[in-house]
Write a protein that holds these residues in place. Structure first.
Motif, short mmCIF file in Angstrom:
data_model
loop_
_atom_site.label_atom_id
_atom_site.label_comp_id
_atom_site.label_asym_id
_atom_site.label_seq_id
_atom_site.Cartn_x
_atom_site.Cartn_y
_atom_site.Cartn_z
N ILE A 124 0.87 -1.19 0.00
CA ILE A 124 0.00 0.00 0.00
C ILE A 124 0.89 1.23 0.00
O ILE A 124 1.82 1.34 0.81
CB ILE A 124 -0.93 0.02 1.23
N VAL A 125 0.64 2.16 -0.90
CA VAL A 125 1.48 3.35 -1.04
C VAL A 125 0.60 4.58 -1.20
O VAL A 125 -0.58 4.49 -1.51
CB VAL A 125 2.43 3.23 -2.26
N ASP A 126 1.22 5.72 -1.00
CA ASP A 126 0.61 6.99 -1.38
C ASP A 126 1.43 7.53 -2.55
O ASP A 126 2.55 7.08 -2.82
CB ASP A 126 0.62 7.97 -0.21
N LEU A 127 0.88 8.49 -3.28
CA LEU A 127 1.53 9.03 -4.47
C LEU A 127 1.69 10.53 -4.36
O LEU A 127 0.71 11.25 -4.10
CB LEU A 127 0.73 8.68 -5.73
N GLU A 128 2.92 10.99 -4.54
CA GLU A 128 3.19 12.43 -4.51
C GLU A 128 2.60 13.12 -5.74
O GLU A 128 2.25 14.29 -5.69
CB GLU A 128 4.70 12.67 -4.46
N ASN A 129 2.56 12.41 -6.87
CA ASN A 129 2.08 13.01 -8.11
C ASN A 129 0.80 12.35 -8.60
O ASN A 129 0.67 11.97 -9.76
CB ASN A 129 3.17 12.92 -9.19
N ARG A 130 -0.15 12.21 -7.69
CA ARG A 130 -1.38 11.51 -8.06
C ARG A 130 -2.24 12.29 -9.05
O ARG A 130 -3.20 11.74 -9.59
CB ARG A 130 -2.19 11.18 -6.81
N GLU A 131 -1.91 13.56 -9.30
CA GLU A 131 -2.65 14.30 -10.32
C GLU A 131 -2.44 13.72 -11.71
O GLU A 131 -3.18 14.02 -12.66
CB GLU A 131 -2.27 15.79 -10.30
N PHE A 132 -1.41 12.85 -11.85
CA PHE A 132 -1.15 12.21 -13.14
C PHE A 132 -1.83 10.84 -13.25
O PHE A 132 -1.62 10.14 -14.24
CB PHE A 132 0.36 12.06 -13.37
N LEU A 133 -2.59 10.44 -12.24
CA LEU A 133 -3.33 9.19 -12.33
C LEU A 133 -4.48 9.33 -13.33
O LEU A 133 -5.16 10.36 -13.38
CB LEU A 133 -3.89 8.80 -10.96
N ARG A 134 -4.68 8.29 -14.11
CA ARG A 134 -5.74 8.29 -15.11
C ARG A 134 -6.64 7.08 -14.90
O ARG A 134 -6.16 5.96 -14.71
CB ARG A 134 -5.16 8.25 -16.53
N LYS A 135 -7.94 7.27 -14.94
CA LYS A 135 -8.88 6.17 -14.77
C LYS A 135 -8.84 5.27 -16.00
O LYS A 135 -8.85 5.74 -17.14
CB LYS A 135 -10.29 6.70 -14.56
N ILE A 136 -8.79 3.94 -15.75
CA ILE A 136 -8.73 2.98 -16.85
C ILE A 136 -9.90 2.01 -16.81
O ILE A 136 -9.96 1.06 -17.60
CB ILE A 136 -7.42 2.18 -16.82
#
Length: 348
Positions: free
Chosen positions: A264-276
């Motif tokens: 389990i992690v958190d993401l510093e740049n989660r604004e770049f996550l894209r729904k698939i």
């Protein structure tokens, strides 16, 4: 084309896309771990409007117009009454009298937005430029003096600006926490802080999800409801036993023995996550995930609900439909005026 028709047409097209985002949010109001999308829109670049057959005179000299400038933390705001600030956009330069910007990580002056943690972001945003169209670096500079020096003073035959309407810019996912409800399921897991479960497909591609409704497949492997393996720190997790518990640190305990830990992690740049699809996310193409340790707890027997507020979404949908109706009426009025111009005035 009549500019009024074009402006209203772009408004209708934009509202239609925003309506699609709203309906998708409402369709997933009961989907565990779903995060709603928000629509960002922007105007087309503001173009300079000049007099027909106007004489091209020499530009005004710099220094005749004092700007108004203020700063609030990282945000700088400047406005001018006589000249314009020039912003470089993918569709060309835009000329504006009031501008808000921050200094990005590379020192450039850029427009910005704030994510759901109120952090300032500049990805896909626009550069503030000088009179030659060059992006401006402001690190270490006096920003007020710099803002005064980049004001563009157009020739006297320029009378103002005009825009060609509105366009849909992008979707932004709201990652705020949803309500956590108890289910009692052995493999129902919820995260009570910012973070993601990691899953993988058959080709080893890594995806992220907040949907904790997991299950066991026929091989005893812990998977998502759609069959992707849930990742542990040391790989896939296989359950071989009867008594299964998962502690708050993500440790999987079977018949009293720890067989692994959930990755389990958190993401510093989660604004770049894209729904698939399937309630999963993947990093945008060419972007590496900046993973940091998860700082919350894992709750067994609970699921996180969607963060969609159905009432707010319905109110916004009604507002959009009213705006759409107003745009249709404006286009109808423009069409009637064009009909009169071609049929009645043409006979005179």
């Amino acid at each position: 084309m009549n500019r009024g028709l074009y402006i209203n047409a772009t408004s209708l097209a934009t509202n239609q896309k925003k309506l699609e985002v709203l309906t998708n949010n409402l369709a997933n109001v009961n989907t565990a771990g779903f995060k709603k999308d928000m629509s960002l829109t922007e105007t087309f670049p503001e173009k300079l409007l000049a007099k027909i057959n106007g004489q091209r005179s020499r530009p005004r000299l710099r220094g005749e117009n004092q700007i108004e400038y203020e700063t609030n933390g990282q945000v700088h705001r400047a406005s001018t009454s006589n000249g314009y600030f020039v912003v470089q956009t993918p569709m060309g330069n835009s000329y504006v009298k009031d501008i808000r910007f921050i200094i990005d990580d590379e020192g450039y002056l850029r427009t910005f937005y704030q994510d759901n943690t109120d952090e300032y972001k500049t990805d896909y945003e626009n550069y503030v430029t000088d009179n030659q169209g060059n992006p401006i670096q402001g690190a270490g500079e006096n920003i007020e003096d710099l803002s005064q020096g980049i004001v563009y003073y157009p020739p006297s035959h320029v009378v103002g600006t005009m825009s060609a309407g509105l366009k849909f810019q992008k979707n932004v996912t709201d990652f705020t926490q949803g309500n956590i409800s108890e289910t009692g399921g052995t493999y129902d897991l919820a995260l009570n802080a910012s973070g993601f479960f990691k899953v993988a497909d058959e080709e080893g591609n890594i995806y992220y999800t907040r949907d904790g409704s997991f299950t066991i497949n026929q091989d005893g492997m812990l998977t998502t409801s759609t069959g992707e393996p849930l990742q542990g720190i040391d790989g896939n997790i296989y359950i071989e036993g009867n008594q299964v518990s998962i502690d708050t640190d993500g440790g999987v305990i079977v018949d009293g023995d720890i067989i692994g830990f959930l990755d389990i992690v958190d993401l510093e740049n989660r604004e770049f996550l894209r729904k698939i699809g399937d309630n999963q996310y993947q990093m945008a193409e060419g972007v590496e995930a900046e993973e940091v340790p998860y700082e919350g707890e894992v709750l067994q027997g609970y699921l996180e609900s969607s963060n969609v507020n159905a009432i707010q979404e319905m109110v916004e949908m009604i507002t959009l439909l009213r705006e759409y109706e107003a745009g249709q009426k404006a286009i109808r009025a423009q069409d009637e005026m064009l009909e009169k111009a071609s049929n009645e005035i043409g006979r005179i």
